[in-house]
Design an enzyme around this catalytic site. Structure first.
Site, PDB file in Angstrom:
ATOM      1  N   GLY B 103      20.451 -12.161  -8.473  1.00 15.37           N
ATOM      2  CA  GLY B 103      19.723 -11.056  -7.856  1.00 15.37           C
ATOM      3  C   GLY B 103      18.970 -11.543  -6.656  1.00 15.37           C
ATOM      4  CB  CYS B 104      17.334 -10.052  -4.147  1.00 14.13           C
ATOM      5  SG  CYS B 104      19.048  -9.623  -3.882  1.00 14.13           S
ATOM      6  CB  ILE B 105      13.175 -13.738  -4.878  1.00 12.76           C
ATOM      7  CG1 ILE B 105      13.757 -14.649  -3.811  1.00 12.76           C
ATOM      8  CG2 ILE B 105      13.617 -14.171  -6.244  1.00 12.76           C
ATOM      9  CD1 ILE B 105      13.253 -16.062  -3.865  1.00 12.76           C
TER      10      ILE B 105
END
Lengths: 413, 105
Positions: B103-105
């Site tokens: 996923g993303c941060i």
């Protein structure tokens, strides 16, 4: 005849890159052209403060070309597409420009129309975003009229710019309603597609603790499927509902439109899938991307663009000299999280190290992951630094590209 | 490192039960994991997604997010949630025997 570098985008990343390169190279060695479609450079960290009357909208906007050093050409044009084989950028109104090196710095674009109902009934009335200036101004007026009810802050889905900004909005909303004396009449909810308040365990724990202390309900794993403005409901894809009187939604993000029209340049979402360490596009040695436009697992934040810039300029220099690239970006991000009541909390992390407590940039410095007045002052001071130090491409003394390990305390979550 | 037994074979998994060695995965293991997650029968549509997850992991080193799945797998986000009601990206990754999507941060 020198080489020609074309930088697409004149926001935080593009402006810093152009100015850094201009400082590093003589005009006879390197021609630099920056392309953008308008003349409004918005100080995006300021958007958070507009809805609460803490920033004046006009004060956040400055001319794009005025932020560029002498000797950088500014071309105001909409980009139609990039032809990677021909090393040429085509403009929407006709005309083109050829490059020896291309830097994609056109950031991220808001895509509210991609969520069912988000731009339908209620948009601009009881459903807002603060991620652009018109939205932030509209929300300011809506907040001034608001006398009580349910306020929900929702992140549609990742990735979004500045992933801490929606949390900051929730913290500031708590402060704002307390100051107005109506906090007891307002129910605050924070809905996120993540499984916690933040992606990484230690920070997620600290930030969800803050939400709880401020009486803000946390709804997790809520991926926004539909907005029903008339009925006042956010509906997730797994059919859970969050009712609202006022919804503050961070819409889906994608890359710039022309990226999708440029074969081989972007990924599924229109971001440019460059190497996470060199920032170079695989198989296209002359193409680089920086900032929000890059499809990396780093935060989409100005600090990331700044830290990437040092590596990017080094790697472009190595590329022009025909040498192997040795600049390596570590994913370093550094964010001041405004928590309300004149306090803020600083987080510092990279690809491998999650935000940890301690001090920044070394054992003697600003506290990390802990609210302080000093961090709030740091956040305020940052606006001046942005225009006068970061955009002109100056380095910050004592703060380099690589994340400092000194000062951090490793704790189990 | 925790382990789990699927289809009579001991495999290493992470704290949340995601495979750490995707090459150890087999289709019968996928069926067993699906049952444990409340999906009794894997239809062709499920397998379309599961195979897509494995291809994406092999190509990119991480499984796709729901949004990217919806854009690229040929299965809409709405249908993905019908197939994998408790979060398509994570559930399908677990069944497909690949690590948790970053996923993303």
């Amino acid at each position: 005849m020198g080489k020609h570098i074309v930088i697409l985008g004149s926001g935080t990343a593009g402006t810093m890159t152009a100015n850094r390169l201009r400082r590093a190279y003589d005009e006879s060695e390197l021609r630099i052209t920056v392309v953008d479609q308008d003349d409004s450079h918005v100080y995006q960290p300021g958007l958070l403060f507009v809805p609460f009357g803490l920033a004046q909208p006009h004060a956040l906007v400055r001319s794009r070309p005025h932020q560029l050093h002498d000797g950088v050409d500014y071309r105001r044009a909409r980009i139609d597409r990039v032809d990677l084989d021909a090393r040429t950028v085509y403009f929407a109104v006709g005309g083109w420009i050829a490059y020896d090196v291309l830097v994609v710095a056109t950031g991220a674009r808001l895509l509210p129309e991609e969520t069912e109902g988000l731009t339908g009934p209620g948009w601009g009335e009881n459903v807002f975003t603060f991620y652009d200036l018109p939205g932030a101004v509209g929300l300011h007026h809506a907040l001034e009229r608001f006398e009580g009810g349910r306020v929900v802050v929702d992140v549609a889905d990742m990735p979004v710019k500045c992933p801490v900004a929606p949390l900051e909005f929730a913290f500031l909303a708590d402060w704002y309603f307390q100051r107005r004396g109506i906090r007891d009449r307002v129910e605050l909810t924070y809905a996120t597609p993540l499984d916690g308040a933040f992606t990484k365990p230690v920070a997620a724990k600290a930030l969800s603790g803050l939400l709880e202390r401020k009486g803000i309900e946390l709804v997790t794993e809520f991926t926004l499927g539909e907005v029903d403005g008339k009925g006042g409901r956010l509906v997730s894809y797994d059919e859970r509902e969050v009712p609202f009187d006022l919804a503050v939604v961070v819409p889906l993000h994608g890359g710039a439109e022309y990226v999708e029209r440029s074969p081989g340049l972007g990924d599924e979402l229109g971001f440019v899938p460059v190497d996470p360490h060199t920032l170079q596009l695989p198989d296209r040695a002359e193409v680089f991307a920086i900032g929000d436009a890059a499809g990396l697992s780093a935060s989409k934040a100005g600090s990331v663009a700044h830290f990437e810039g040092e590596v990017l300029v080094r790697n472009i220099g190595r590329f022009l000299a025909g040498q192997p690239l040795d600049g390596s970006f570590d994913g370093h991000a550094n964010c001041f999280v405004e928590t309300g009541f004149h306090r803020a909390l600083l987080i510092d992390f990279n690809y491998d190290t999650e935000p940890l407590p301690g001090h920044f940039p070394g054992p003697v410095g600003l506290p990390l992951m802990k609210e302080s007045h000093a961090a709030h002052l740091g956040k305020l001071a940052f606006e001046w630094l942005y225009w006068h130090s970061l955009l002109p491409g100056r380095e910050l003394p004592g703060i380099g590209s690589a994340m400092p390990e000194r000062g951090k305390i490793h704790l189990p979550a | 490192m925790p382990t789990a037994t699927y289809d009579g074979t001991l495999v290493p998994v992470d704290d949340e039960g995601f495979f750490t060695e995707p090459e150890r995965w087999t289709e019968p293991m996928g069926e067993q994991i699906a049952k444990e997650l409340g999906i009794d029968t894997l239809t062709d549509r499920h397998w379309t997604v599961i195979r897509f997850m494995r291809e994406q992991y092999a190509a990119k080193g991480t499984g796709p997010t729901v949004r990217v799945l919806g854009k690229t797998s040929g299965v809409s986000v709405k249908e993905l949630y019908q197939l994998f009601p408790k979060g398509p990206a994570k559930t399908a990754a677990k069944i497909a025997g690949i690590p948790k999507p970053r996923g993303c941060i």
